[in-house]
Design an enzyme around this catalytic site. Structure first.
Site, PDB file in Angstrom:
ATOM      1  N   ASP A  49       0.778  -1.260   0.139  1.00 59.25           N
ATOM      2  CA  ASP A  49      -0.073  -0.039  -0.035  1.00 59.25           C
ATOM      3  C   ASP A  49       0.831   1.286   0.016  1.00 59.25           C
ATOM      4  O   ASP A  49       0.404   2.135  -0.116  1.00 59.25           O
ATOM      5  CB  ASP A  49      -0.946   0.036   0.975  1.00 59.25           C
ATOM      6  CG  ASP A  49      -0.314  -0.032   2.388  1.00 59.25           C
ATOM      7  OD1 ASP A  49       0.840  -0.250   2.555  1.00 59.25           O
ATOM      8  OD2 ASP A  49      -1.035  -0.139   3.624  1.00 59.25           O
ATOM      9  N   SER A  50       2.297   1.118   0.128  1.00 55.34           N
ATOM     10  CA  SER A  50       2.939   2.192  -0.023  1.00 55.34           C
ATOM     11  C   SER A  50       2.950   2.632  -1.484  1.00 55.34           C
ATOM     12  O   SER A  50       3.531   3.867  -1.889  1.00 55.34           O
ATOM     13  CB  SER A  50       4.487   1.613   0.056  1.00 55.34           C
ATOM     14  OG  SER A  50       4.750   0.641  -0.550  1.00 55.34           O
ATOM     15  N   ASP A  88      -0.844  -6.081  -0.180  1.00 49.50           N
ATOM     16  CA  ASP A  88      -1.613  -5.463   0.940  1.00 49.50           C
ATOM     17  C   ASP A  88      -2.946  -5.437   1.137  1.00 49.50           C
ATOM     18  O   ASP A  88      -3.728  -4.912   0.342  1.00 49.50           O
ATOM     19  CB  ASP A  88      -0.567  -4.002   1.051  1.00 49.50           C
ATOM     20  CG  ASP A  88       0.466  -4.105   1.946  1.00 49.50           C
ATOM     21  OD1 ASP A  88       0.439  -4.974   3.187  1.00 49.50           O
ATOM     22  OD2 ASP A  88       1.501  -3.155   1.937  1.00 49.50           O
ATOM     23  N   LYS A 118      -1.275  -9.315   2.843  1.00 48.34           N
ATOM     24  CA  LYS A 118      -0.444  -8.958   4.143  1.00 48.34           C
ATOM     25  C   LYS A 118      -1.095  -8.057   4.885  1.00 48.34           C
ATOM     26  O   LYS A 118      -1.941  -7.142   4.063  1.00 48.34           O
ATOM     27  CB  LYS A 118       0.840  -8.211   3.567  1.00 48.34           C
ATOM     28  CG  LYS A 118       1.748  -7.709   4.912  1.00 48.34           C
ATOM     29  CD  LYS A 118       2.847  -7.201   4.465  1.00 48.34           C
ATOM     30  CE  LYS A 118       2.929  -5.835   4.007  1.00 48.34           C
ATOM     31  NZ  LYS A 118       2.526  -4.736   4.824  1.00 48.34           N
ATOM     32  N   GLU A 120      -1.353  -5.594   8.567  1.00 50.30           N
ATOM     33  CA  GLU A 120      -0.505  -5.235   9.861  1.00 50.30           C
ATOM     34  C   GLU A 120      -1.132  -5.196  11.318  1.00 50.30           C
ATOM     35  O   GLU A 120      -2.323  -5.290  11.209  1.00 50.30           O
ATOM     36  CB  GLU A 120      -0.314  -3.398   9.752  1.00 50.30           C
ATOM     37  CG  GLU A 120       0.522  -3.064   8.293  1.00 50.30           C
ATOM     38  CD  GLU A 120       0.572  -1.566   8.267  1.00 50.30           C
ATOM     39  OE1 GLU A 120       0.226  -0.951   9.318  1.00 50.30           O
ATOM     40  OE2 GLU A 120       0.808  -1.065   7.154  1.00 50.30           O
ATOM     41  N   GLU A 187       9.530  -4.190  10.719  1.00 49.49           N
ATOM     42  CA  GLU A 187       9.775  -3.049  10.265  1.00 49.49           C
ATOM     43  C   GLU A 187      10.245  -1.798  11.154  1.00 49.49           C
ATOM     44  O   GLU A 187       9.689  -1.818  12.213  1.00 49.49           O
ATOM     45  CB  GLU A 187       8.646  -2.407   9.319  1.00 49.49           C
ATOM     46  CG  GLU A 187       8.924  -0.998   8.766  1.00 49.49           C
ATOM     47  CD  GLU A 187       8.038  -0.499   7.694  1.00 49.49           C
ATOM     48  OE1 GLU A 187       8.253   0.680   7.311  1.00 49.49           O
ATOM     49  OE2 GLU A 187       6.992  -1.072   7.650  1.00 49.49           O
TER      50      GLU A 187
END
Length: 273
Positions: A49-50, A88, A118, A120, A187
């Site tokens: 999602d970056s 993501d 993925k 978080e 991270e």
């Protein structure tokens, strides 16, 4: 004449099996052309999602949508034939409930054909991870610095500097690993903490701003290629300076257009005689 042998894509199980054997090579990818360039060299490609910040110029990842992730996931899948591709889950698509997480994860898998998702989160997301894995959704976890929590974290800063914070990250990683994640991204944590987590988890760890002892490494592709002149995180090593090359190429093109050096006779179509 026999048909050419189709190369088998690495699965999430293949990635898990690399624990303790060989480092896992990972990069982000957002487009078909870039995926084609990276595919032969990477074990795992993350449609992160970056992309919201890298491609769309957003201030954070929080505005990224499911539609954006699916569109770029589809693009990367068209360019990757070997690497395991993970997409993501964007902010707000999985935090509400494990049922919401499954609906959106299933949509991503169905619409893109990717190998897993993925998300978080630490201990608070362990039940969701277990729910997804039990229903056939491979999950890559993400602990430590979590960009989707930038507002509650008070910005982007490295984690694990005090004992309480380090203990929480350890517990988060353990919970996500035990919930069935095939690997966990660590991270922005202090090096000894990432090293310790890697030694204790049964599944692989993939570091970004963490430790060389992690089972693998990931970087944002555009960062390591030097496509940004004004931004370089501490943990990024630049393997090229493409921003400078692009700028020089465009400057040369502009000069040739203005001086009528381009296009030349070889670049235009003549009337056939």
């Amino acid at each position: 004449m026999s048909a050419p042998t189709r190369q088998k894509r690495l699965s999430t199980a293949d990635i898990s099996s690399l624990k303790g054997k060989q480092p896992i090579v990972s990069l982000t990818a957002y487009t078909t052309p870039m995926a084609r360039l990276l595919d032969a060299h990477c074990d795992l490609l993350l449609v992160g999602d970056s992309l919201g910040m890298v491609l769309y110029g957003l201030e954070s990842t929080l505005s990224v949508t499911m539609e954006m992730m699916i569109a770029h996931g589809q693009a990367v899948m068209r360019g990757a034939s070997r690497a395991c591709v993970i997409v993501d889950m964007p902010f707000g698509s999985y935090q509400e409930s494990k049922e919401q997480a499954f609906r959106n994860a299933a949509r991503i898998l169905q619409d893109t054909g990717c190998d897993g998702i993925k998300l978080e989160g630490g201990a608070e997301m362990a039940e969701t991870v277990a729910f997804l894995v039990a229903r056939g959704v491979p999950v890559l976890g993400h602990v430590g610095l979590m960009p989707q929590q930038v507002n509650t974290a008070g910005g982007y800063r490295s984690k694990g500097h005090d004992a309480a914070e380090a203990d929480k990250i350890r517990r988060d990683a353990k919970a996500i690993g035990e919930a069935g994640a095939f690997a966990v991204v660590i991270e922005g944590t202090v090096e000894p903490l990432a090293r310790d987590i890697t030694a204790t988890l049964a599944c692989p760890t993939i570091g970004i701003g963490a430790s060389g002892a992690c089972d693998g490494q990931i970087l944002v592709c555009d960062d390591m290629l030097g496509l940004f002149n004004d931004f370089k995180p501490r943990f990024v090593k630049r393997y090229a300076n493409l921003a400078g090359d692009v700028s020089q190429a465009v400057a040369t093109y502009a000069d040739e257009v203005r001086t009528r050096q381009f296009p030349g006779p070889e670049h235009v179509f003549q009337v056939k005689k």
